[in-house]
Design an enzyme around this catalytic site. Structure first.
Site, mmCIF file in Angstrom:
data_model
loop_
_atom_site.group_PDB
_atom_site.id
_atom_site.type_symbol
_atom_site.label_atom_id
_atom_site.label_comp_id
_atom_site.label_asym_id
_atom_site.label_seq_id
_atom_site.Cartn_x
_atom_site.Cartn_y
_atom_site.Cartn_z
ATOM 1 N N HIS A 86 46.496 38.197 35.136
ATOM 2 C CA HIS A 86 45.688 38.376 36.336
ATOM 3 C C HIS A 86 44.656 39.486 36.135
ATOM 4 C CE1 HIS A 86 44.892 37.662 40.511
ATOM 5 N NE2 HIS A 86 45.196 38.894 40.891
ATOM 6 N N GLU B 235 48.672 34.809 34.639
ATOM 7 C CA GLU B 235 48.588 35.490 35.922
ATOM 8 C C GLU B 235 49.550 36.678 35.983
ATOM 9 O OE1 GLU B 235 46.285 35.350 37.957
ATOM 10 O OE2 GLU B 235 45.257 33.467 37.593
ATOM 11 N N SER C 140 40.770 37.354 43.129
ATOM 12 C CA SER C 140 42.039 37.543 43.806
ATOM 13 C C SER C 140 41.825 37.581 45.317
ATOM 14 C CB SER C 140 42.746 38.790 43.268
ATOM 15 O OG SER C 140 44.110 38.796 43.599
#
Length: 553
Positions: A462, A342, A211
């Site tokens: 995510h 995600e 990320s």
């Protein structure tokens, strides 16, 4: 006979004590390393499959960034005398939700080193944690080494300054910004000087980030400060092409946080001097007050540094897309990719909150350009983009609770998926080394994203791939070899190990060879119960829309 028996027992006890003392002494000596900065005492831990590895936690790599060093580049750590205890995590860096993770401190520039053997020349992986440049840590409870240390590697996890303490900028000499990024550079320089003491090879270093850590890894490819400090990049679930990453108007936010603390904004010098006197934890606790809507926009992030003519090193010298197109970057092999869903729950989170739902419904046409970073365009172009999003993701229908999936896909594509894809696409054209792309489609029993209504794991969302790379003890149980997810741990850790060893991520024993993508021949590895090479790109209709609205390559 009684006396002889007692003597026998006594001699036996003495012998056992000697053996034990030798073992304890040997173990103590085995866990002490001599580094250029001083001696460290670590410990011996076990992997998830009960293999031994060496652990050294809480190692300082820079002087405490406090007092006059706040809002300054890090200063290299000075040598120490004696043996420093390295058996426990340091405190984490100050952040908005520090209480969720543990004790925080402004003195937080520490790293952890884990090694399979101390007398080798093992490949090194340096992990840069996620968290939007405002959250998380490299501590062992978040980035536990239990899975990766099954392999013959050295793993380094680091802290770096976050939020305003790491990224506040006035755009001039008083606060140039990028302190968190320069912390990462200092950690990489520390690795070059010290990692041989832990059995690592300083000429075989892989940066791996997730990320915001993924964005960081890409930025190190672009930074003159990081040149030559690594040989490979693993960048998971973020890129460097999105318009939300680089803060183009940092002074605006410096003034905004200054006003919160009643600091004068008459000059940048006054702003910085005033903020240096505010307690560190109070600065980071104001993060949510500065945001416009939900988690948008990102307030403090990397900036392009102007040449001040004073010889100070600049981390980022120009726009990332421009640097890549001009081939002004460090050419190394890259692994990058996304998870299938995600942040898909974003829409549901917004729509289940009465205040946020009404705010989005009543202000959609003005909120979207601002939080997605295209409000500086011409009015007709802003309308075109917003209307395209309404049509594609919402079917031109009014926003209701049935809009959750569309809003979740929109936010995922904006924040992560198109950014990761377009960065890989750009590098596949301009980088002289291979670019490997993946999509994680495997859904295990555990996941970071949960349905806010049912609280069930959604996945693969995510950070879900981190579950199979690191033991995140605050969130998930430690996996066992008998667990159904065990094969995914072996696959994911093999990706990293193989890439660190030879620049090719194909996992051990795989019949599927992970092929790199090229600009004219897009392909990716689909990571599921079965590994499959796929032609084309993930989510082609969605990505084609973004390519039309925000062309990059």
């Amino acid at each position: 006979m009684a006396r002889e028996g007692r003597l026998t027992v006594l001699f036996y006890c003495i012998a056992v004590a000697i053996v034990y003392l030798r073992f304890v002494t040997a173990t103590y000596i085995d866990t002490i390393v001599n580094t250029p900065n001083g001696r460290l005492k670590g410990s011996i831990l076990k992997t998830w499959t009960n293999k031994d590895f060496y652990s050294f936690k809480g190692i300082p790599f820079a002087e405490p960034p406090v007092g006059n060093l706040r809002f300054k580049a890090p200063v290299s750590i000075k040598p120490w005398q004696g043996i420093k205890n390295a058996t426990a995590d340091s405190k984490i860096c100050h952040q908005p939700d520090a209480k969720l993770l543990g004790p925080a401190d402004e003195d937080c520039l520490y790293l952890n080193v884990y090694s399979k053997k101390l007398n080798g020349k093992l490949p090194v992986i340096v992990f840069l944690h996620p968290g939007g440049f405002h959250s998380f840590t490299g501590a062992s409870f978040w980035a536990g080494p239990d899975y990766l240390m099954d392999h013959d590697i050295v793993l380094v996890t680091i802290n770096y300054r976050l939020d305003a303490l790491g990224f506040l900028s006035t755009g001039d000499k008083h606060a140039v910004g990028n302190y968190g990024m320069k912390d990462q550079v200092e950690a990489l320089r520390w690795v070059q000087k010290n990692i041989q003491s832990f059995g690592g090879n300083p000429n075989k270093v892989t940066i791996a980030g997730y990320s915001a850590g993924s964005t960081s890894a890409f930025l190190h490819m672009l930074s003159p400060m990081s040149r030559g400090l690594f040989q490979n990049v693993i960048a998971m679930s973020c890129g460097v092409t999105s318009n939300w990453i680089i803060k183009k108007d940092p002074l605006k936010y410096a003034k905004k946080i200054a006003k919160i603390f009643n600091c004068s904004t008459d000059s940048t010098d006054v702003i910085v001097r005033c903020l240096k006197n505010v307690p560190a934890e109070e600065i980071t606790h104001k993060y949510s007050e500065m945001r416009l809507f939900a988690e948008h926009p990102m307030i403090f992030s990397p900036v392009i540094e102007s040449d001040l003519g004073n010889g100070e090193e600049r981390f980022l010298t120009d726009d990332p897309v421009k640097l890549i197109k001009n081939k002004q970057f460090y050419h190394v092999p890259v692994v990058t990719g996304i998870t299938e869903l995600e942040i898909i729950t974003w829409g549901q989170t917004i729509l289940n909150n009465d205040t946020l739902r009404e705010q989005l419904i009543n202000n959609f046409d003005t909120l979207l350009p601002t939080i997605y970073g295209y409000s500086d365009r011409k009015e007709e172009e802003i309308k075109k983009i917003t209307n395209a999003f309404k049509r594609f993701y919402l079917g031109n229908k009014p926003i209701t609770k049935d809009s959750a999936l569309g809003l979740g896909m929109l936010n995922s594509d904006h924040a992560i998926i198109y950014d990761a894809y377009s960065t890989a696409k750009l590098l596949s054209k301009y980088c002289d080394e291979p670019v490997y792309f993946y999509k994680l489609s495997y859904k295990g029993r555990y996941g970071v994203e949960r349905d806010p209504v049912t609280n069930k794991t959604i996945g693969p969302s995510h950070m879900d791939d981190q579950i199979y790379l690191f033991y995140m003890s605050n969130w998930f149980p430690k996996l066992k070899e008998s667990d159904p997810e065990a094969f995914m741990v072996k696959i994911e850790t093999s990706f990293w190990k193989n890439f660190a060893v030879n620049g090719n991520p194909t996992p051990d024993g795989s019949v599927v060879q992970w092929q790199p993508m090229t600009y004219n021949n897009e392909k990716y590895l689909n990571i599921d119960s079965v590994l499959t090479m796929k032609d084309g790109l993930p989510f082609p209709e969605r990505m084609n829309l973004w390519k039309e609205l925000f062309p990059i390559a």
